[in-house]
Scaffold this motif. Structure first.
Motif, mmCIF file in Angstrom:
data_model
loop_
_atom_site.group_PDB
_atom_site.id
_atom_site.type_symbol
_atom_site.label_atom_id
_atom_site.label_comp_id
_atom_site.label_asym_id
_atom_site.label_seq_id
_atom_site.Cartn_x
_atom_site.Cartn_y
_atom_site.Cartn_z
ATOM 1 N N UNK A 1 56.898 48.899 20.292
ATOM 2 C CA UNK A 1 56.477 49.289 21.637
ATOM 3 C C UNK A 1 55.063 48.766 21.919
ATOM 4 N N UNK A 2 54.203 48.869 20.907
ATOM 5 C CA UNK A 2 52.834 48.363 21.044
ATOM 6 C C UNK A 2 52.850 46.863 21.357
ATOM 7 N N UNK A 3 53.659 46.127 20.588
ATOM 8 C CA UNK A 3 53.738 44.679 20.782
ATOM 9 C C UNK A 3 54.181 44.375 22.205
ATOM 10 N N UNK A 4 55.130 45.147 22.683
ATOM 11 C CA UNK A 4 55.630 44.951 24.030
ATOM 12 C C UNK A 4 54.521 45.123 25.084
ATOM 13 N N UNK A 5 53.641 46.102 24.872
ATOM 14 C CA UNK A 5 52.533 46.317 25.807
ATOM 15 C C UNK A 5 51.588 45.121 25.847
ATOM 16 N N UNK A 6 51.553 44.380 24.720
ATOM 17 C CA UNK A 6 50.632 43.236 24.639
ATOM 18 C C UNK A 6 51.349 41.907 24.854
ATOM 19 N N UNK A 7 52.626 41.953 25.166
ATOM 20 C CA UNK A 7 53.420 40.727 25.186
ATOM 21 C C UNK A 7 53.329 39.964 23.874
ATOM 22 N N UNK A 8 53.342 40.695 22.797
ATOM 23 C CA UNK A 8 53.213 40.058 21.481
ATOM 24 C C UNK A 8 54.583 39.907 20.836
ATOM 25 N N UNK A 9 54.651 39.006 19.873
ATOM 26 C CA UNK A 9 55.891 38.790 19.130
ATOM 27 C C UNK A 9 55.919 39.694 17.901
#
Ligand code: ADP
Ligand code: ZN
Ligand code: ZN
Length: 788
Positions: A398-406
């Motif tokens: 979920x965190x990655x999603x907030x940052x547009x991270x892979x």
């Protein structure tokens, strides 16, 4: 004032707390009068809006309060409150001229008194608002917050040998050698030393001893004679000392293909599972992905399960990335944690890459580009107590999603949930089936204990096959790892006359015998008593040990192999400050021949010379009463097996069991993850468990059995009105009483098509109603979403 800043807020007459600004608005709250804030503590936010969003998601998803998430997230030095104790920081040079009058007063007071409460500081400074002063000194490292002192691990010093300077001239050396014609052993040591020092800058004393087939006594004599000198160098582990980064390894063809597949998969999706067998070089692939992300200027989070946070991996990555790596760990000191927090917040190059256990996902990332979750199947990614009861893998996604991270999830034995998502095409799936160096996977042999017992081929807990293999390995001067999933000497003591076992007075569980201290101990509450001589129930002196643990295996080994070095790795032997790191170090240095341990051994350890892994008894894993038991058994056995044969010779694994025809054991020995996955997911479907259903577990605890029972039955009945047959229980867990509290559980199963959010809202409502029932007001409720 902005969201994410801290403020000191008054409570009652004399208490203060640190609050976090959540939002700034002008509306009067209805129903109560507001107080004014004492002070604003930060000049700019120390918490980002992404963090607040993420934490709110966590509180909502895991059904706890935002405050509970914040407590878990912030290093406690950020949350000064009345009870906080302030101390002087050690070894800090302070120029008194740099201090304001108030700072100086405080500084001086701390030189007379080793610690001060915030309220003491109030009277010293003679004012209410003191937090800002303390905070300034904290930021400058002049003062600290008292905490349990955790010292950093100091790696042990290694002994090296060199020739005394007197003999550095060729002339004197020749004389020396001539004079030694009557002491061939000493001469041999010297000759070996020359040989070794031709290629090595420092000659390790143990190596010298081994190569010259000498003894420590001979070395000692030479040192006493002044011919040799000893010196010590610290083996570099934690501290990165700034040597030039080494070249990143070149990927093998198979690894290169896997890397490209991950990159391709990232073009379409954000999350990819890297299913790579043990020792396939997953870390090297992560390194390439990290390099790429670094060149994009983005931050990287590399998460590992708690125990696998070994120095082994950290020093490996430090060799590549040097100072860019920061390690974030709850065992590190407060100052270090605050430092990492600030580095991450300010996008410092010192913390471009954060390696950490589950709490590292709370850091104030600014532009996170990549999250690596290694050993994603590990249950220790789930926090059980206290709330938030979060799963770090899922929360990191979920965190990655907030940052547009892979996100890369890596494992040799993925969790069913993750593999299911990959099969369903929600995640990309990349498979790496080749070990580095084309090493073969170890040869796994199943041994039938029942049959061996019948044919009298067991010595203690060792089958003839296991002993044969141990002997061969020891002859070759290689190492053995033995796995036993129970600590202590013999878990249960039982009276052979009346059949009664000594029980814990606080918990419904039998006490465990720990032979070393000759005591009985409860693994749930820590209660201990001296080992009994006679049965408490019938008085007969016929107490017998049942089952077996790591300690007993260790003792049997000491009798079987009196000349070998035997060590044990379990919760009892790794309690000391750096005991775990020391054991690993001794293992790496081959000071241990046989290491016996619990599942601590399964995680990511990479020892070169282990060529045999023995599993003493697979049955207590398989028979564990939990719906994940079979999956866990597969993962554990596969992971411990993976510790064998990390060099050219094929490793050997022996698994002893009363039930060698168990499907899971067959799948382990054939290394057939897919078969395990298929069978287990079908079973889970039939019994309505994840990955097909979601679960929420609700636990009730109370000192009075009937109150607890009434409460849980009431709750279950109310849930059933809406959730019908998907409410299981209440039932008592296998250990129905812990620390004098009776326990019962309700499990809610939520089908995929049912709204998770709505279900949680309903549960929340039931809890609210429950709390209004006076009779239940003392009953504790624990809600665990996606329970483990
Ligand atoms: P995994 O994480 O998949 O179990 P590792 O990344 O720990 O595997 O690799 C196993 C061992 O092989 C390590 O000691 C590593 O240094 C070595 N290794 C892996 N890939 C390479 C490579 N491309 N070149 C050199 N050594 C490698
Ligand atoms: Zn008895
Ligand atoms: Zn107990």
């Amino acid at each position: 004032m902005q969201p994410g800043m801290r403020v000191a807020v008054p409570f009652g007459k004399s208490k203060i707390y640190t609050g976090i600004v959540y939002s700034v608005h002008q509306n009067d709250p209805p129903g109560y009068e507001t107080k004014s804030i004492d002070q604003i503590l930060d000049e700019s936010p120390i918490i980002t809006t992404n963090q607040l969003d993420h934490w709110e998601w966590m509180a909502n998803y895991y059904m706890c309060t935002l405050g509970e998430v914040i407590r878990a997230a912030l290093p406690s030095a950020f949350l000064l409150e009345s009870e906080t104790i302030i101390t002087l920081a050690k070894s800090v040079e302070v120029d008194e001229n740099d201090l304001t009058d108030e700072e100086f007063l405080l500084f001086e007071a701390l030189q007379h008194q080793s610690s001060l409460h915030i309220n003491d500081i109030r009277s010293i400074l003679d004012r209410r608002n003191v937090v800002a002063v303390i905070q300034k000194l904290l930021n400058r490292g002049v003062v600290g917050v008292q905490e349990e002192i955790v010292e950093q691990y100091k790696p042990k010093l290694k002994r090296y040998i060199k020739l005394a300077p007197d003999y550095s001239e060729e002339e004197s050396l020749r004389e020396l050698l001539n004079s030694m014609s009557r002491a061939p052993k000493q001469r041999q040591v010297l000759m070996t030393l020359f040989m070794l020092s031709a290629t090595e800058k420092n000659v390790d004393s143990i190596l010298l001893q081994k190569k010259s087939e000498s003894t420590s006594a001979v070395l000692k004599t030479l040192i006493e004679k002044g011919v040799l000198e000893e010196y010590y160098i610290q083996k570099d582990r934690f501290e990165y000392e700034g040597e030039a980064p080494s070249e990143v390894k070149k990927l093998t063809d198979a690894q290169q293909i896997a890397l490209e597949e991950i990159q391709n998969s990232f073009a379409e999706r954000d999350i990819t599972l890297l299913h790579g067998i043990t020792s396939s070089g997953k870390t090297e692939i992560y390194v390439k992905l990290i390099e790429e992300m670094l060149s994009n200027g983005r931050q990287i989070l590399y998460m590992l399960p708690e125990i696998a946070l070994t120095t082994q991996l950290i020093s490996r990555l430090q060799k590549y990335f040097g100072e860019k790596i920061a390690v974030y760990h709850s065992r590190y000191s407060m100052n270090e944690r605050v430092e990492v927090w600030n580095h991450v917040l300010h996008k410092k190059s010192k913390a471009k890459i954060v390696i950490g256990a589950r709490s590292s996902l709370f850091l104030p990332f600014q532009n996170l580009g990549l999250v690596i979750i290694d050993e994603e199947h590990e249950p220790s990614f789930k926090q059980y107590n206290p709330a938030p009861r979060y799963h770090a893998r899922d929360s990191a996604i979920v965190l990655a999603n907030l940052h547009n991270a892979k996100v890369v999830l890596g494992s040799a034995t993925p969790s069913l949930e993750t593999y299911y998502n990959a099969v369903q095409n929600k995640y990309g799936l990349v498979v790496l089936k080749e070990r580095f160096g084309k090493l073969q996977l170890p040869d796994i042999e199943l041994v039938d204990i029942r049959d061996k017992l019948k044919r009298r081929l067991m010595t203690g807990h060792f089958s003839d096959r296991l002993l044969e293999e141990i002997n061969t390995v020891l002859e070759n001067e290689e190492q053995v790892i033995l796995f036993q999933n129970r600590r202590g000497y013999s878990p249960v003591v039982e009276c052979t006359t009346c059949g009664v076992s000594p029980q814990c007075p606080n918990c419904d569980v039998s006490l465990t015998h720990h032979k070393f201290k000759d005591e009985l101990r409860c693994h749930y509450c820590g209660y201990t008593m001296a080992m009994l001589i006679a049965c408490l129930a019938c008085g007969s002196e016929t107490l017998d040990s049942k089952g077996f643990g790591t300690e007993q295996i260790e003792n049997e080994l000491k009798e079987l192999f009196p000349l070998k070095n035997i060590a044990r790795m379990d919760q009892d032997t790794t309690k000391g400050k750096h005991a775990y790191a020391k054991l690993i170090e001794r293992m790496e240095d081959q000071e241990i021949d046989i290491l016996v341990g619990t599942q601590m051994l399964a995680k990511g350890l990479d020892f070169r010379s282990v060529s045999l892994v023995g599993v003493m008894n697979a049955d207590n894993l398989l028979n564990f009463p939990d719906f994940r038991a079979h999956e866990r058994s597969y993962q554990l056995l596969q992971q411990v097996s993976g510790r064998a044969g990390r060099t050219l010779k094929r490793g050997k694994v022996i698994i002893q069991s009363y039930n060698p025809y168990h499907q899971i054991l067959k799948q382990v020995s054939e290394n057939d993850y897919e078969a395990m996955y298929k069978e287990q997911t079908e079973e889970r479907y039939q019994y309505k468990y994840p990955p097909h259903y979601r679960t929420i577990k609700i636990t009730f605890r109370h000192r009075n059995f009937s109150t607890m029972q009434k409460a849980s039955i009431w709750f279950g009945e109310v849930l059933q009105i809406q959730l019908k047959e998907n409410v299981l229980g209440p039932v008592s867990p296998p250990v129905g009483r812990i620390r004098n509290e009776f326990i019962s559980n309700i499990l809610i199963k939520i089908p995929k098509q049912q709204s998770l959010q709505k279900t949680k809202e309903f549960v929340q409502k039931v809890i609210q109603r429950f709390n209004t029932v006076k009779e239940f007001s003392q009953v504790k409720i624990i809600v665990d979403v996606d329970n483990y």
